[in-house]
Design a protein around this motif. Structure first.
Motif, PDB file in Angstrom:
ATOM      1  N   ILE A  41      33.990  47.121  45.087  1.00  0.00           N
ATOM      2  CA  ILE A  41      34.315  46.667  43.743  1.00  0.00           C
ATOM      3  C   ILE A  41      34.014  45.174  43.661  1.00  0.00           C
ATOM      4  N   ILE A  42      33.253  44.783  42.652  1.00  0.00           N
ATOM      5  CA  ILE A  42      32.970  43.376  42.411  1.00  0.00           C
ATOM      6  C   ILE A  42      33.812  42.945  41.210  1.00  0.00           C
ATOM      7  N   ILE A  43      34.662  41.945  41.418  1.00  0.00           N
ATOM      8  CA  ILE A  43      35.538  41.443  40.359  1.00  0.00           C
ATOM      9  C   ILE A  43      34.963  40.154  39.794  1.00  0.00           C
ATOM     10  N   GLY A  44      34.775  40.115  38.470  1.00  0.00           N
ATOM     11  CA  GLY A  44      34.286  38.908  37.806  1.00  0.00           C
ATOM     12  C   GLY A  44      35.218  38.511  36.683  1.00  0.00           C
ATOM     13  N   GLY A  45      34.851  37.456  35.978  1.00  0.00           N
ATOM     14  CA  GLY A  45      35.651  37.046  34.829  1.00  0.00           C
ATOM     15  C   GLY A  45      36.925  36.330  35.230  1.00  0.00           C
ATOM     16  N   GLY A  46      37.783  36.111  34.237  1.00  0.00           N
ATOM     17  CA  GLY A  46      39.010  35.357  34.448  1.00  0.00           C
ATOM     18  C   GLY A  46      39.973  35.986  35.432  1.00  0.00           C
ATOM     19  N   MET A  47      39.885  37.315  35.590  1.00  0.00           N
ATOM     20  CA  MET A  47      40.866  37.951  36.475  1.00  0.00           C
ATOM     21  C   MET A  47      40.583  37.683  37.956  1.00  0.00           C
ATOM     22  N   THR A  48      39.449  37.061  38.272  1.00  0.00           N
ATOM     23  CA  THR A  48      39.203  36.677  39.672  1.00  0.00           C
ATOM     24  C   THR A  48      40.292  35.741  40.183  1.00  0.00           C
ATOM     25  N   TYR A  49      40.848  34.926  39.271  1.00  0.00           N
ATOM     26  CA  TYR A  49      41.850  33.946  39.693  1.00  0.00           C
ATOM     27  C   TYR A  49      43.105  34.625  40.228  1.00  0.00           C
ATOM     28  N   PHE A  60      43.202  37.388  41.892  1.00  0.00           N
ATOM     29  CA  PHE A  60      42.904  37.820  43.264  1.00  0.00           C
ATOM     30  C   PHE A  60      42.864  36.611  44.213  1.00  0.00           C
ATOM     31  N   TYR A  61      42.293  35.506  43.749  1.00  0.00           N
ATOM     32  CA  TYR A  61      42.295  34.287  44.557  1.00  0.00           C
ATOM     33  C   TYR A  61      43.729  33.865  44.879  1.00  0.00           C
ATOM     34  N   LYS A  62      44.573  33.898  43.844  1.00  0.00           N
ATOM     35  CA  LYS A  62      45.977  33.491  44.023  1.00  0.00           C
ATOM     36  C   LYS A  62      46.664  34.396  45.034  1.00  0.00           C
ATOM     37  N   ALA A  63      46.427  35.699  44.933  1.00  0.00           N
ATOM     38  CA  ALA A  63      47.058  36.662  45.834  1.00  0.00           C
ATOM     39  C   ALA A  63      46.614  36.447  47.286  1.00  0.00           C
ATOM     40  N   LYS A  64      45.388  35.926  47.458  1.00  0.00           N
ATOM     41  CA  LYS A  64      44.856  35.653  48.804  1.00  0.00           C
ATOM     42  C   LYS A  64      45.245  34.254  49.311  1.00  0.00           C
ATOM     43  N   GLY A  65      46.024  33.527  48.486  1.00  0.00           N
ATOM     44  CA  GLY A  65      46.465  32.201  48.904  1.00  0.00           C
ATOM     45  C   GLY A  65      45.427  31.119  48.702  1.00  0.00           C
ATOM     46  N   LEU A  66      44.401  31.385  47.907  1.00  0.00           N
ATOM     47  CA  LEU A  66      43.359  30.404  47.646  1.00  0.00           C
ATOM     48  C   LEU A  66      43.734  29.522  46.452  1.00  0.00           C
ATOM     49  N   PRO A  67      43.238  28.307  46.402  1.00  0.00           N
ATOM     50  CA  PRO A  67      43.569  27.408  45.283  1.00  0.00           C
ATOM     51  C   PRO A  67      42.859  27.827  44.006  1.00  0.00           C
ATOM     52  N   ILE A  68      43.550  27.743  42.879  1.00  0.00           N
ATOM     53  CA  ILE A  68      42.921  28.093  41.597  1.00  0.00           C
ATOM     54  C   ILE A  68      43.071  26.964  40.573  1.00  0.00           C
ATOM     55  N   GLY A  69      43.459  25.784  41.023  1.00  0.00           N
ATOM     56  CA  GLY A  69      43.579  24.664  40.083  1.00  0.00           C
ATOM     57  C   GLY A  69      44.719  24.890  39.108  1.00  0.00           C
ATOM     58  N   LYS A 105      43.523  46.037  33.807  1.00  0.00           N
ATOM     59  CA  LYS A 105      42.530  46.651  34.686  1.00  0.00           C
ATOM     60  C   LYS A 105      43.108  47.247  35.969  1.00  0.00           C
ATOM     61  N   ILE A 106      44.378  46.936  36.282  1.00  0.00           N
ATOM     62  CA  ILE A 106      44.966  47.398  37.545  1.00  0.00           C
ATOM     63  C   ILE A 106      44.860  48.919  37.685  1.00  0.00           C
ATOM     64  N   GLY A 107      45.180  49.642  36.613  1.00  0.00           N
ATOM     65  CA  GLY A 107      45.104  51.105  36.666  1.00  0.00           C
ATOM     66  C   GLY A 107      43.697  51.595  36.936  1.00  0.00           C
ATOM     67  N   VAL A 108      42.717  50.934  36.303  1.00  0.00           N
ATOM     68  CA  VAL A 108      41.309  51.301  36.524  1.00  0.00           C
ATOM     69  C   VAL A 108      40.921  51.046  37.978  1.00  0.00           C
ATOM     70  N   ILE A 109      41.316  49.881  38.495  1.00  0.00           N
ATOM     71  CA  ILE A 109      40.985  49.521  39.881  1.00  0.00           C
ATOM     72  C   ILE A 109      41.595  50.520  40.857  1.00  0.00           C
ATOM     73  N   GLU A 110      42.877  50.846  40.648  1.00  0.00           N
ATOM     74  CA  GLU A 110      43.541  51.801  41.549  1.00  0.00           C
ATOM     75  C   GLU A 110      42.855  53.163  41.512  1.00  0.00           C
ATOM     76  N   ASN A 111      42.378  53.547  40.338  1.00  0.00           N
ATOM     77  CA  ASN A 111      41.712  54.837  40.187  1.00  0.00           C
ATOM     78  C   ASN A 111      40.345  54.855  40.868  1.00  0.00           C
ATOM     79  N   LEU A 112      39.684  53.690  40.887  1.00  0.00           N
ATOM     80  CA  LEU A 112      38.329  53.625  41.433  1.00  0.00           C
ATOM     81  C   LEU A 112      38.287  53.415  42.948  1.00  0.00           C
ATOM     82  N   VAL A 163      31.559  47.187  38.961  1.00  0.00           N
ATOM     83  CA  VAL A 163      31.638  45.793  38.557  1.00  0.00           C
ATOM     84  C   VAL A 163      32.624  45.703  37.396  1.00  0.00           C
ATOM     85  N   LEU A 164      33.691  44.941  37.585  1.00  0.00           N
ATOM     86  CA  LEU A 164      34.737  44.809  36.566  1.00  0.00           C
ATOM     87  C   LEU A 164      34.911  43.350  36.178  1.00  0.00           C
ATOM     88  N   GLY A 165      34.981  43.104  34.861  1.00  0.00           N
ATOM     89  CA  GLY A 165      35.217  41.754  34.374  1.00  0.00           C
ATOM     90  C   GLY A 165      36.366  41.739  33.392  1.00  0.00           C
TER      91      GLY A 165
END
Length: 224
Positions: free
Chosen positions: A204-212, A214-223, A190-197, A181-183
């Motif tokens: 991997i569960i992504i929380g916090g502000g960095m979720t946006y 990932f949403y953006k990369a998936k083409g989802l709206p982030i306001g 956090k990219i280096g940590v994610i790649e290592n894990l 679980v990363l926030g």
């Protein structure tokens, strides 16, 4: 009889003049008390919040220093500067077995750039460096990484040791399913940590502000 500079993580939640959770301060007490028991003068450095343009009273570590004084049985001095002659004067006035808390290291713009000159100024304050700030150890900042180039010995505190041992045991021989679980706000940290894990965990569960991000990369709206 030596001066020990210890980088701690005193970036505690603070609202309306009140520390709402002092766990990070309490967790550092084992290392703090150990150094004091050895008869050293202990100098504590930390960041606090994200001040934008230099010194900002809203991000002063003075309230944290005052709170620390209620948790230890020795005098706690506060330095309104983290480097230079003012800091050295406060440190010189402190006796062996006492604590000096330096002002927020992020009041200096070179801190987050790992500025060599600032790193040297931190190193000038002490004879020994201890890193006990696990939550900041992924950052190449002057008070964390840069100072170790100019101040030896550079050692790990008990909290850092505990976290490293826990991570090693957990990551190398985990119970399954193994979920990370990363926030946080800054995905760049956090990219280096994610790649290592990725190769080690089942999910991997992504929380916090960095979720946006990932949403953006998936083409989802982030306001906005």
């Amino acid at each position: 009889g030596k001066k020990v500079l210890m980088r701690v993580d005193f970036n505690v939640p603070y609202k309306n003049g009140v520390i709402t959770d002092d766990n990070r301060i309490v967790e550092a007490l084992k290392s703090i008390n150990y150094v004091l028991e050895q008869g050293a003068t202990l100098i504590l450095s930390s960041h606090f919040g994200r001040p934008k343009d230099g010194p900002d009273p809203a991000y002063s570590l003075k309230p944290v220093s005052d709170h620390l004084a209620t948790l230890v049985s020795v005098p706690v001095h506060f330095s309104e500067e983290a480097i230079g002659d003012k800091a050295k004067a406060v440190i010189a006035a402190a006796k062996s077995g006492e604590i000096v808390v330096l002002e927020n290291v992020r009041f200096y713009k070179g801190e987050t750039k790992n500025d060599e000159g600032l790193s040297k100024q931190f190193a000038e304050l002490a004879d020994v460096f201890i890193n006990d700030a696990f939550g900041s150890s992924h950052r190449a900042h002057s008070s964390v990484a840069g100072v170790t180039e100019f101040l030896k010995p550079a050692l790990a505190g008990f909290l850092l040791e505990k976290e490293i041992k826990y991570l090693e045991e957990t990551v190398n021989s985990p119970a399954r399913p193994f979920v990370a679980v990363l926030g946080g706000a800054n995905v760049s940290d956090k990219i280096g940590v994610i790649e290592n894990l990725i190769d080690k965990v089942d999910s991997i569960i992504i929380g916090g502000g960095m979720t946006y991000t990932f949403y953006k990369a998936k083409g989802l709206p982030i306001g906005k």
